[in-house]
Design a protein around this motif. Structure first.
Motif, PDB file in Angstrom:
ATOM      1  N   VAL A   1     -29.195 -14.800 -26.857  1.00  0.00           N
ATOM      2  CA  VAL A   1     -30.393 -13.878 -26.642  1.00  0.00           C
ATOM      3  C   VAL A   1     -30.200 -12.604 -27.688  1.00  0.00           C
ATOM      4  O   VAL A   1     -29.690 -11.888 -27.447  1.00  0.00           O
ATOM      5  CB  VAL A   1     -30.821 -13.520 -25.263  1.00  0.00           C
ATOM      6  CG1 VAL A   1     -31.924 -13.077 -25.040  1.00  0.00           C
ATOM      7  CG2 VAL A   1     -30.572 -14.943 -24.281  1.00  0.00           C
TER       8      VAL A   1
ATOM      9  N   PRO B   1     -33.052 -10.030 -28.096  1.00  0.00           N
ATOM     10  CA  PRO B   1     -34.229  -9.293 -27.798  1.00  0.00           C
ATOM     11  C   PRO B   1     -34.801  -8.465 -28.920  1.00  0.00           C
ATOM     12  O   PRO B   1     -33.963  -7.787 -29.653  1.00  0.00           O
ATOM     13  CB  PRO B   1     -34.073  -8.297 -26.500  1.00  0.00           C
ATOM     14  CG  PRO B   1     -32.750  -8.995 -25.973  1.00  0.00           C
ATOM     15  CD  PRO B   1     -31.918  -9.467 -27.173  1.00  0.00           C
TER      16      PRO B   1
ATOM     17  N   TYR C   1     -37.331  -1.255 -21.644  1.00  0.00           N
ATOM     18  CA  TYR C   1     -37.647  -2.460 -22.344  1.00  0.00           C
ATOM     19  C   TYR C   1     -39.391  -2.865 -22.457  1.00  0.00           C
ATOM     20  O   TYR C   1     -39.475  -3.788 -23.057  1.00  0.00           O
ATOM     21  CB  TYR C   1     -36.650  -3.805 -22.446  1.00  0.00           C
ATOM     22  CG  TYR C   1     -36.666  -4.217 -20.902  1.00  0.00           C
ATOM     23  CD1 TYR C   1     -37.616  -5.195 -20.760  1.00  0.00           C
ATOM     24  CD2 TYR C   1     -35.695  -3.916 -20.076  1.00  0.00           C
ATOM     25  CE1 TYR C   1     -37.679  -5.830 -19.403  1.00  0.00           C
ATOM     26  CE2 TYR C   1     -35.763  -4.480 -18.750  1.00  0.00           C
ATOM     27  CZ  TYR C   1     -36.528  -5.518 -18.474  1.00  0.00           C
ATOM     28  OH  TYR C   1     -36.516  -6.022 -17.356  1.00  0.00           O
TER      29      TYR C   1
ATOM     30  N   SER D   1     -37.987 -11.726 -26.419  1.00  0.00           N
ATOM     31  CA  SER D   1     -36.571 -12.421 -26.486  1.00  0.00           C
ATOM     32  C   SER D   1     -36.458 -13.631 -27.034  1.00  0.00           C
ATOM     33  O   SER D   1     -37.349 -14.692 -27.142  1.00  0.00           O
ATOM     34  CB  SER D   1     -36.175 -12.709 -24.860  1.00  0.00           C
ATOM     35  OG  SER D   1     -35.941 -11.456 -23.974  1.00  0.00           O
TER      36      SER D   1
END
Length: 344
Positions: A51, A53, A226, A87
């Protein structure tokens, strides 16, 4: 009289043989490159993904356009929000490359390139290959990246001076950079510096095997927001392992916040080398984990840097070890002269 001679002798000897320090390492020159990889198996399991982001407002322009187009598709109902991370789910190999050019006595340019393969932007929207790239200016005097307007970004993380490592409390990512790009959160600072990480183990990377000791640097922050709308946040951890001979980054463990990745919009990624993870599992099962380990983050994959030869005892011939050994030898006259002086 004899006592007054002791200290100058030691200082002269140590000064005359100690290697000359420099802000940039010997290999830092025009055309040098280092490439790191987080590899995927040929037939990965469903859970074997990485992942990445991304913070939209920090993305390079071309990458932003491709991600936005894939994310929104043809529907007018889905919009990419620049106030929260997006993401990216990566099912293929990932590569992180550093290229050095335009080197002068004062500065150098470093091209940072992240290549992601088989990238899912959202359900049903996949990019076969995505490249995020940016050129950063590195000041060789203070070893700090700067943006074009003079905003400091942070120190380089793909290499370090092993004889002068950062100290606890030093910033991993500069507060000025974070404020400018609305990265709200606690200061991201160095919390641990150690020479004992995996001190008895060979470390395997895709490029080559490394021998201890290693230099381990850890940075943390209590929170990083975030999503600016909800205020949701995450704790950040950055763990980096360096070769003590050259100062080159061998592998990442966690790399939630680094100046290079943040500059291309990547915040709080979780790159895991699934190929090496499988190898490590077998190593543990075979009872060999007490003497060898596999790098599981972004680990060295290719470079044109020439590494120094190791000694016959399979111990790295490091400048630091050389300095300490020479210092010890140079202290012998002091010990002898002191003993004679005390004997009268």
């Amino acid at each position: 009289m004899k006592k007054s001679i002791i200290i100058p002798i030691s200082i002269i000897l140590i000064t005359s043989v100690a290697p000359v320090s420099s802000a940039a390492p010997y290999w830092f020159r025009e055309g040098t490159y280092l490439r790191y990889a987080a590899k995927m198996p040929e037939h990965p399991d469903r859970h074997e993904v990485n992942v990445f982001p991304v913070w939209p407002q920090l993305l390079p322009g071309d990458a932003y356009s491709r991600i936005k187009k894939a994310y929104e598709g043809t529907s007018s109902l889905i919009k990419m929000d620049n106030n929260s991370i997006v993401s990216l789910i990566v099912q293929g190999d990932s590569y992180l490359t550093f290229e050095i050019f335009n080197v002068t006595n004062e500065s150098a340019l470093v091209r940072v390139t992240l290549e992601l393969n088989n990238v899912s932007v959202r359900s049903g929207a996949t990019l076969p290959r995505l490249v995020l790239s940016k050129v950063l200016r590195l000041n060789l005097t203070d070893m700090m990246y700067y943006e074009e307007d003079g905003t400091p970004i942070g120190p380089p993380t793909f290499f370090i001076d092993p004889s002068n490592p950062p100290t606890k409390g030093e910033h991993v990512l500069s507060p000025e950079f974070m404020k400018k790009h609305r990265l709200l959160g606690d200061d991201i600072v160095v919390t641990n510096v150690s020479f004992t990480w995996m001190e008895d183990k060979i470390l395997h990377t895709h490029y080559r095997d490394f021998l201890p000791p290693y230099l381990y640097i850890e940075g943390r922050s209590r929170y990083l927001v975030y999503d600016l709308k909800t205020g949701d946040s995450v704790e950040t951890i950055t763990q980096l392992v360096y070769d003590i001979d050259t100062g080159i980054l061998i592998t990442t463990l966690f790399c939630d916040a680094t100046p290079e990745l943040a500059s291309i919009g990547v915040i709080d990624p979780s790159p895991l080398d699934r190929v090496n993870s499988r190898r490590l599992e077998r190593t543990v099962e075979e009872g060999k984990a007490d003497r060898e380990w596999y790098a599981q983050g972004f680990n060295l994959y290719d470079t044109n840097i020439k590494f120094p030869e190791t000694s016959s005892t399979a111990t790295p011939n490091t400048g630091m070890k050389y300095f300490f050994a020479v210092s010890l030898v140079c202290l012998l006259p002091t010990i002898i002269l002191t003993w004679r002086w005390r004997r009268g």
